[in-house]
Motif scaffolding. Structure first.
Motif, mmCIF file in Angstrom:
data_model
loop_
_atom_site.group_PDB
_atom_site.id
_atom_site.type_symbol
_atom_site.label_atom_id
_atom_site.label_comp_id
_atom_site.label_asym_id
_atom_site.label_seq_id
_atom_site.Cartn_x
_atom_site.Cartn_y
_atom_site.Cartn_z
ATOM 1 N N LYS A 6 0.862 -1.185 0.085
ATOM 2 C CA LYS A 6 0.092 -0.054 0.040
ATOM 3 C C LYS A 6 0.847 1.215 0.010
ATOM 4 N N LYS A 7 1.884 1.295 0.784
ATOM 5 C CA LYS A 7 2.880 2.346 0.761
ATOM 6 C C LYS A 7 3.554 2.687 -0.736
ATOM 7 N N LEU A 8 3.858 1.326 -1.151
ATOM 8 C CA LEU A 8 4.509 1.316 -2.560
ATOM 9 C C LEU A 8 3.408 1.976 -3.555
ATOM 10 N N VAL A 9 2.296 1.829 -3.534
ATOM 11 C CA VAL A 9 1.190 2.536 -4.463
ATOM 12 C C VAL A 9 1.079 3.831 -4.061
ATOM 13 N N ALA A 10 1.106 4.213 -2.866
ATOM 14 C CA ALA A 10 0.837 5.782 -2.232
ATOM 15 C C ALA A 10 2.336 6.203 -2.915
ATOM 16 N N SER A 11 3.386 5.684 -2.701
ATOM 17 C CA SER A 11 4.598 6.467 -3.156
ATOM 18 C C SER A 11 4.673 6.514 -4.812
ATOM 19 N N ILE A 12 4.038 5.843 -5.435
ATOM 20 C CA ILE A 12 4.056 5.997 -6.982
ATOM 21 C C ILE A 12 3.059 7.032 -7.193
ATOM 22 N N VAL A 13 2.164 7.135 -6.439
ATOM 23 C CA VAL A 13 1.025 8.196 -6.754
ATOM 24 C C VAL A 13 1.481 9.520 -6.529
ATOM 25 N N LEU A 14 2.257 9.594 -5.425
ATOM 26 C CA LEU A 14 2.770 10.785 -5.004
ATOM 27 C C LEU A 14 3.743 11.262 -5.914
ATOM 28 N N ASP A 15 4.822 10.380 -6.607
ATOM 29 C CA ASP A 15 5.762 10.814 -7.383
ATOM 30 C C ASP A 15 5.097 11.215 -8.819
ATOM 31 N N VAL A 16 3.804 10.661 -9.025
ATOM 32 C CA VAL A 16 3.332 11.071 -10.282
ATOM 33 C C VAL A 16 2.616 12.616 -9.862
ATOM 34 N N ILE A 17 1.989 12.936 -8.626
ATOM 35 C CA ILE A 17 1.473 14.217 -8.366
ATOM 36 C C ILE A 17 2.783 14.963 -8.775
ATOM 37 N N LEU A 19 5.005 15.161 -10.728
ATOM 38 C CA LEU A 19 5.447 15.142 -11.955
ATOM 39 C C LEU A 19 4.644 16.256 -12.694
ATOM 40 N N ILE A 20 3.634 16.847 -12.106
ATOM 41 C CA ILE A 20 2.642 17.661 -12.762
ATOM 42 C C ILE A 20 3.389 18.931 -13.115
ATOM 43 N N PRO A 21 3.297 19.283 -14.435
ATOM 44 C CA PRO A 21 4.169 20.604 -14.731
ATOM 45 C C PRO A 21 3.491 21.939 -14.467
ATOM 46 N N VAL A 22 3.129 22.238 -13.453
ATOM 47 C CA VAL A 22 2.695 23.330 -13.016
ATOM 48 C C VAL A 22 3.450 24.142 -12.082
ATOM 49 N N PRO A 23 4.270 25.238 -12.378
ATOM 50 C CA PRO A 23 5.118 26.002 -11.575
ATOM 51 C C PRO A 23 4.462 26.369 -10.363
ATOM 52 N N PHE A 24 3.499 26.997 -10.058
ATOM 53 C CA PHE A 24 2.659 27.299 -9.173
ATOM 54 C C PHE A 24 2.608 26.329 -8.223
ATOM 55 N N LEU A 25 2.140 25.217 -8.553
ATOM 56 C CA LEU A 25 1.969 24.026 -7.704
ATOM 57 C C LEU A 25 2.965 23.754 -7.068
ATOM 58 N N ASP A 26 4.190 23.393 -7.545
ATOM 59 C CA ASP A 26 5.427 23.160 -6.984
ATOM 60 C C ASP A 26 5.642 23.778 -5.604
ATOM 61 N N ILE A 58 11.080 21.532 -5.138
ATOM 62 C CA ILE A 58 11.134 23.115 -5.148
ATOM 63 C C ILE A 58 11.950 23.558 -6.474
ATOM 64 N N LEU A 59 12.978 22.853 -6.652
ATOM 65 C CA LEU A 59 14.045 22.881 -7.727
ATOM 66 C C LEU A 59 13.525 22.200 -9.083
ATOM 67 N N PRO A 60 14.153 22.549 -10.282
ATOM 68 C CA PRO A 60 13.400 21.795 -11.473
ATOM 69 C C PRO A 60 14.018 20.375 -11.641
ATOM 70 N N LEU A 61 13.801 19.679 -10.750
ATOM 71 C CA LEU A 61 14.260 18.323 -10.895
ATOM 72 C C LEU A 61 13.184 17.282 -10.652
ATOM 73 N N ASP A 62 12.013 17.651 -11.179
ATOM 74 C CA ASP A 62 10.898 16.878 -11.023
ATOM 75 C C ASP A 62 10.675 15.521 -11.546
ATOM 76 N N ILE A 63 11.870 15.029 -12.030
ATOM 77 C CA ILE A 63 11.876 13.727 -12.688
ATOM 78 C C ILE A 63 12.432 12.752 -11.736
ATOM 79 N N ILE A 64 12.948 12.733 -10.428
ATOM 80 C CA ILE A 64 13.350 11.981 -9.613
ATOM 81 C C ILE A 64 12.226 11.209 -8.809
ATOM 82 N N PRO A 65 12.016 10.051 -8.819
ATOM 83 C CA PRO A 65 10.836 9.553 -8.080
ATOM 84 C C PRO A 65 11.154 9.472 -6.663
ATOM 85 N N THR A 66 11.483 10.480 -5.811
ATOM 86 C CA THR A 66 11.975 10.282 -4.324
ATOM 87 C C THR A 66 11.117 9.205 -3.449
#
Length: 88
Positions: A6-17, A19-26, A58-66
């Motif tokens: 369940k934590k893995l699924v949540a982690s993937i969902v949070l990583d996908v969120i 990735l959303i390319p909206v600057p003010f959302l960051d 916060i930095l433009p590194l939004d491709i890393i699935p932390t």
């Protein structure tokens, strides 16, 4: 479903969120992701991962699935380390 998966699924969902390319959302998502990371993963590792997650968002590194990387560290890498300590 097992709690760790369940934590893995949540982690993937949070990583996908993240990735959303909206600057003010960051600006909103960066501190929130850091907070969520510290709540999902306790201890020193969770705090370090929270800081890394905040910086990554916060930095433009939004491709890393932390979140997913932290899950792998917690349940695959750290599990092996703990098993080796028990065997010795």
């Amino acid at each position: 479903m097992n709690n760790k998966y369940k934590k893995l699924v949540a982690s993937i969902v949070l990583d996908v969120i993240g990735l959303i390319p909206v600057p003010f959302l960051d600006v909103i998502w960066a501190p929130l992701s850091g907070y969520i990371m510290t709540k999902m993963y306790k201890g020193k590792e969770g705090k370090v991962a929270g800081i890394v997650s905040f910086l990554e968002e916060i930095l433009p590194l939004d491709i890393i699935p932390t979140f997913t990387i932290m899950w792998v560290y917690s349940y695959v890498i750290n599990k092996r380390k703990n098993e080796e300590l028990i065997e010795n």
